[in-house]
Design a protein around this motif. Sequence first.
Motif: not given
Length: 675
Positions: A470-487
């Motif tokens: 269920a947590d997948l549906y709470t993800l935001s662009f800000e959550d992902l962009i700071k991750l390594e390998r995520f442009g």
Amino acid sequence: MDARQRMEQLVEQLNHYSYHYYTLDQPLISDKEYDALYDELTALEAETGVTLPDSPTIRVGGELLEGFKPHRHLAPLWSLDKAQNEEQLLNWNGRVQRLIADYNSKNPDHPLPDPTYVVELKFDGLTLNLTYSDGKLVQASTRGNGAVGEGILAQVKTIKSVPLTIPYREGTIEVQGEGIMNLSVLSKYNETAAEPLKNARNAAAGALRNLNPKTTAERKLSAFFYNVGYSDNIQFADHREMMDFLKENRFKVNPYITYHNDFAQVMEELHQIVERRSTLDYLIDGAVIKITDMRIREALGYTDKFPRWAVAFKFEAEETTTILESVSWNVGRTGKVTPIAKVEPVELAGVTVQNCTLNNIGDIERKNLKFALGTRVFIRRSNDVIPEILGKVTDEQDGEEIIFPTECPACGSTLEQRGAHLFCNNRLDCKPQIVSRITHFASRDAMDIETFSEKTAEQLYEEVHIHEPADLYTLSFEDLIKLERFGEKKANNLLEAIEQSKGRDLAAFLFALGIPNTGKSTTKVLADHFRSLQAVMNASAEELTALPDIGDIVADSIVSFFADPLNQAGIQKMLDLGVEAKAPEEQVAPPADSFFNGKTVVLTGTLHKLTRDEAGARLEALGAKVTGSVSKKTDVVVAGEKAGSKLAKAQALGITVIEDEDEFIRLLEGGNFFS
């Protein structure tokens, strides 16, 4: 004759000679004569800068590829159920007989015939799935997970027994076969290879899954073909008819294929194959037994994993001995803790074995392995990728003790033993469980979140604290962009894929939940019957066991799963975040008074007011079965403009023919037929 015409002539000649040489094993000219024509074609291609799409020069391999692209098969590629001995084979045939008898008792007006059988060799290579559209090879892929494989068209084009074009040009078909390396070819290759190949199967698989098609070409692979898995315009009455179709279309069909009316004959044929095995120039690891009649196959259908109308008879597995060095413990999606044995590396069935399965603590005790560390054990490589430890070579307890863990190796929680298995009950904070659950939830057969992988799940767990699907549906662009390998692009693509997954149907959602003991076919049964998520969640064990293929254990698993407050909360969270779990579309019963209801119909020639697909869909909606070939079982042939041999055959057999398209449309719209 200009250069282009000469090239076309040479391509036709060379492909004709190659077909006779590589597929039929009947060479028509000498190698010297072939080479002269080939050299002439190569020179003309260099001169003109043109290479025809079916030129044999394509088969030498092209440029290095960047990576394999996923290919979704038009029809599933099923695994086969396995029989390890004659008793299991007889049990399979007994089930077939019972299923046929049950069908006939329910359909006395249209009973199935007595089963007949076909026996084929089970090749030990790499499964190929070839797609032809209007006679041209347009895609080739590996089996993958049965629904999606890897596109390997450039590699497969290097196999000279694979036709680049076929005579059949009436739509799209998928043809399955096995890519192999002949043992004689392997032996010759190893005479000059800088790195000799250990095993023909690995050599074939490694060549086909190599990003350099030139490497594939160097291995000089071959292929045998045995199935038409999909067609939008042709059907077959039985297996023999399908094999004839493959031969007529220049596919290489293995000559060792036999047909039997009696199952005792099947058993005798298997003994002969075992005796013949050592004389073959390719690897086989068993034989495949199939029901010949296609109508019986359709009636028997499929389980979650296997067709009920086929079984693979596996030869006796190869065994050897080695030293058991250590045992580690892995935690799975359901919390089950499984032992994995590390052994002294040993060659077995062409591969180097270092890890073996031990199943569970009950397996360790049953096989007298509790005091086996540092001792010699028997191992066997059979159906599983990971070989199995069979037991100790000696009966003495002369080794070090395998210590069963009392705490989870991943999170430290106290383990619980249930039957022969150990379980970690820390569902909320045990990393391997959580990562596996999220990976399963996102998989293709479940919510089908594109580009999602186990590595992604692990990264999200570690860095964004994603602890449940269920947590997948709470993800935001800000959550992902700071991750390594995520442009930016990757982040947006993942968010879009997650958003699209909200619209998956109820069956996919139920499968994604990972209900214990519940596979894809069961979740589809649940979705089709209850038609809403809430109804499934409220179902009693009695209601569930009344459904096909759901027994007490599965029913209890489903009821327990939905009674769990944690599962209820996770499901509600997903619904609140927009997951739809769509009910299946209503199945509208065809009108009983339609002229086409229950009839077998063949479409041929050109229609001008409807496309072939539209006509087929409307016929099926009216209860017709649309096939691609005319036979005595055909009820109606709809003949458009330029209808050819199918029309002639229908007329010869006295089958009803509709040649007026307006009349055809009138009947589709409910009109009466006047002969």
